[in-house]
Design a protein around this motif. Structure first.
Motif, short mmCIF file in Angstrom:
data_model
loop_
_atom_site.label_atom_id
_atom_site.label_comp_id
_atom_site.label_asym_id
_atom_site.label_seq_id
_atom_site.Cartn_x
_atom_site.Cartn_y
_atom_site.Cartn_z
N GLU A 198 -11.20 -17.37 -10.93
CA GLU A 198 -12.55 -17.06 -10.44
C GLU A 198 -12.68 -15.55 -10.30
O GLU A 198 -11.83 -14.93 -9.67
N THR A 217 -23.27 -22.48 -7.11
CA THR A 217 -22.81 -23.49 -6.14
C THR A 217 -23.10 -23.10 -4.69
O THR A 217 -23.43 -23.95 -3.87
N ALA A 252 -24.90 -26.89 -17.30
CA ALA A 252 -24.68 -27.71 -16.09
C ALA A 252 -25.66 -27.29 -15.00
O ALA A 252 -25.26 -26.82 -13.93
N THR A 310 -24.49 -32.12 -7.36
CA THR A 310 -24.42 -33.52 -6.91
C THR A 310 -23.46 -34.32 -7.79
O THR A 310 -22.66 -35.11 -7.31
C1 LIG Z 1 -31.67 -22.11 -6.88
C2 LIG Z 1 -30.84 -23.32 -7.24
C3 LIG Z 1 -31.03 -24.54 -6.58
C4 LIG Z 1 -30.26 -25.65 -6.92
N1 LIG Z 1 -30.34 -26.78 -6.16
C5 LIG Z 1 -29.48 -27.81 -6.39
C6 LIG Z 1 -29.42 -28.92 -5.53
O1 LIG Z 1 -30.10 -28.96 -4.50
N2 LIG Z 1 -28.59 -29.94 -5.84
C7 LIG Z 1 -27.80 -29.91 -6.96
O2 LIG Z 1 -27.08 -30.89 -7.21
N3 LIG Z 1 -27.81 -28.84 -7.78
C8 LIG Z 1 -28.60 -27.79 -7.50
N4 LIG Z 1 -28.57 -26.67 -8.29
C9 LIG Z 1 -27.68 -26.65 -9.44
C10 LIG Z 1 -26.24 -26.43 -9.04
O3 LIG Z 1 -26.11 -25.43 -8.06
C11 LIG Z 1 -25.45 -26.05 -10.29
O4 LIG Z 1 -25.73 -27.00 -11.28
C12 LIG Z 1 -23.94 -26.03 -10.03
O5 LIG Z 1 -23.65 -25.25 -8.90
C13 LIG Z 1 -23.23 -25.48 -11.25
O6 LIG Z 1 -21.90 -25.25 -10.90
P1 LIG Z 1 -20.96 -24.41 -11.86
O7 LIG Z 1 -19.59 -24.53 -11.31
O8 LIG Z 1 -21.23 -24.83 -13.26
O9 LIG Z 1 -21.53 -22.92 -11.78
P2 LIG Z 1 -21.29 -21.76 -10.70
O10 LIG Z 1 -21.37 -22.26 -9.33
O11 LIG Z 1 -22.23 -20.67 -11.09
O12 LIG Z 1 -19.81 -21.32 -10.96
C14 LIG Z 1 -19.37 -20.62 -12.09
C15 LIG Z 1 -18.30 -19.67 -11.65
O13 LIG Z 1 -17.71 -19.04 -12.78
C16 LIG Z 1 -17.34 -17.74 -12.39
N5 LIG Z 1 -17.15 -16.91 -13.58
C17 LIG Z 1 -18.10 -16.53 -14.46
N6 LIG Z 1 -17.56 -15.73 -15.41
C18 LIG Z 1 -16.25 -15.62 -15.13
C19 LIG Z 1 -15.17 -14.91 -15.74
N7 LIG Z 1 -15.34 -14.14 -16.82
N8 LIG Z 1 -13.93 -15.01 -15.18
C20 LIG Z 1 -13.73 -15.76 -14.07
N9 LIG Z 1 -14.73 -16.44 -13.44
C21 LIG Z 1 -15.97 -16.38 -13.96
C22 LIG Z 1 -18.49 -17.30 -11.52
O14 LIG Z 1 -18.15 -16.20 -10.69
C23 LIG Z 1 -18.83 -18.56 -10.77
O15 LIG Z 1 -18.19 -18.62 -9.51
C24 LIG Z 1 -29.32 -25.54 -7.97
C25 LIG Z 1 -29.12 -24.33 -8.62
C26 LIG Z 1 -29.83 -23.21 -8.23
C27 LIG Z 1 -29.54 -21.90 -8.88
#
Ligand SMILES: Cc1cc2nc3c(=O)[nH]c(=O)nc-3n(C[C@H](O)[C@H](O)[C@H](O)COP(=O)(O)OP(=O)(O)OC[C@H]3O[C@@H](n4cnc5c(N)ncnc54)[C@H](O)[C@@H]3O)c2cc1C
Length: 408
Positions: free
Chosen positions: A38, A48, A381, A387
């Motif tokens: 991360e 997230t 995603a 959820t």
């Molecule tokens: C405003 C908003 C409201 C939402 N509301 C909801 C809700 O109420 N309920 C729900 O289910 N979903 C909701 N979502 C969607 C949900 O938050 C996302 O679908 C989910 O968090 C995606 O998770 P992720 O792990 O794919 O992405 P992220 O949480 O973005 O994690 C990706 C991680 O990768 C890391 N990363 C990126 N590049 C690199 C690199 N080069 N090297 C190392 N690490 C790296 C980042 O720092 C980050 O921590 C919402 C989203 C937003 C933006």
């Protein structure tokens, strides 16, 4: 003989999707070693940790889609996970409310989706029942969704991180490790980071807002690009917060993958309203004026972005105006709650959605996970991926079992 490597699997991204995937793979294959890399100091620093905190029921999504399949299953697993691990979680229920006649066909479409997706307990409701559930909300028709809930996804992510390290021998959650490239070898990949180069037999990309860039580094021709959409929230003052019991949502516009500004009672008791959806000039920019040259160039040099803008310029303009005008934002909230006044809302937090857009300018609605030689890439995603995270993680674990040799 197998090549000596630092880890069997490196997962890039300490958001909820990467963590849930590592957690599931670790449980299904206890003998292998996994590292989460991360780039930020803390897990869950982006989507997230900056979302609405809603445990979605699963009723919005096209029957048969990955979203529909994983949301209901993921929701149940998430609630059980939260209970098992003493993470506060509340099944508040929610209502979706139509305020104009023209919204009724979409309300009915959402209801029918809910039935097909077997979302338990949903009910059509009229104006009186809306008032019974949410006395300050006005609407002409609605849907009651009793199984929707709230949780703090940062707490879930942290717990997953702890369990990944404590339950697996040699597993590591490495924060402040930014992945900058790969060196490909026959039987392993060297993952280059700002701290160290780590070798791994397999890679899983769950980098959220940066996932297309990580995929490009691995030679994947994704046919999409991440276009960032910021969502601003307002918070209700303590007094105005009394007007909201649970969650109140508008009827979503099916042309967009966003649910519209809603009222959310959060797990800490505060009430948020939002988010809007405005194009962001910075992928990880949470202020209205944030700008990043590379991010803007990547988005604006992409034909898909312009096609999207051209098709939806009216919606985009409206969202921009509302982003800079409290009065207009309030007007949108007043559709659901006419008694709300300007003094009742204060600027709150913001999040940025990683929305994959195709070359044709269409937002990609469903979750996209692809396999490429010795790697798996999560390329889209968006909501409800938080959820659905444990079900997405299970799916990725099954893909890993199918495509990776996890025995040796
Ligand atoms: C405003 C908003 C409201 C939402 N509301 C909801 C809700 O109420 N309920 C729900 O289910 N979903 C909701 N979502 C969607 C949900 O938050 C996302 O679908 C989910 O968090 C995606 O998770 P992720 O792990 O794919 O992405 P992220 O949480 O973005 O994690 C990706 C991680 O990768 C890391 N990363 C990126 N590049 C690199 C690199 N080069 N090297 C190392 N690490 C790296 C980042 O720092 C980050 O921590 C919402 C989203 C937003 C933006």
């Amino acid at each position: 003989m197998a090549q000596q490597v630092d880890f069997d699997i490196v997962v890039i991204g300490g958001g909820i999707v990467g963590l849930a995937s590592a957690y599931k793979i670790g449980r299904n294959h206890p003998g292998i070693s996994i590292a989460i890399l991360e780039k930020e100091e803390q897990l869950a620093s982006h989507q997230t940790g900056r979302n609405s905190g809603v445990i979605h029921s699963g009723l919005y999504y096209t029957p048969g889609s990955n979203k529909a399949k994983t949301c209901t299953r993921g929701r149940r697993e998430l609630v059980a996970f939260a209970k098992e691990n003493n993470i506060p979680c509340d099944i508040t229920g929610k209502i979706i409310v139509a305020t104009r006649k023209k919204e009724l066909p979409n309300l009915e479409r959402v209801y029918q989706n809910g039935l097909e997706n077997q979302v338990e307990g949903i009910e059509r409701i009229g104006p009186d029942q809306i008032k019974e559930i949410e006395p300050f909300c006005e609407g002409i028709a609605g849907i009651k969704v009793p199984c929707t809930g709230i949780v703090d996804f940062t707490e879930v992510a942290k717990k997953l991180g702890e369990l990944i390290e404590s339950k697996g021998q040699g597993n590591k959650v490495l924060t402040s490790h930014k992945v900058s490239g790969f060196e490909k070898h026959d039987f392993y990949t060297k993952v280059l980071t700002n701290k160290a180069a780590l070798s791994a037999r397999y890679i899983i990309n769950c980098a959220g807002l940066q996932c297309d860039r990580i995929a490009n580094m691995d030679g994947v021709e994704a046919g999409m690009r991440i276009v960032p959409f910021r969502g601003d929230y307002y918070e209700l003052t303590e007094e105005a917060g009394q007007k909201v019991k649970g969650l109140i949502y508008p009827v979503p516009n099916p042309a967009f993958p966003f649910l519209g500004v809603h009222f959310t009672r959060k797990i800490d008791g505060s009430v948020e309203c939002g988010p809007n959806a405005v194009f962001s000039f910075k992928r990880e920019g949470y202020r209205k004026t944030d700008f990043n040259l590379r991010d803007s160039w990547d988005a604006l040099s992409y034909m898909g972005t312009w096609k999207l803008f051209l098709r939806h310029w009216k919606f985009g303009l409206g969202e921009y105006k509302r982003a800079f005008s409290k009065k207009l934002f309030l007007r949108q909230l007043q559709r659901l709650m006419p008694s709300l006044q300007a003094d009742d809302i204060e600027p709150g937090s913001a999040g940025v959605r990683a929305q994959a857009v195709g070359r044709d300018g269409k937002p990609i609605d469903d979750f996209v996970v692809v396999r490429h030689s010795n790697s798996i890439h999560v390329l889209n995603a968006p909501s409800p991926a938080a959820t659905a995270s444990l079900a997405i993680g299970e799916h990725i674990s099954q893909m890993a079992a199918e495509y990776f040799d996890l025995k040796s």
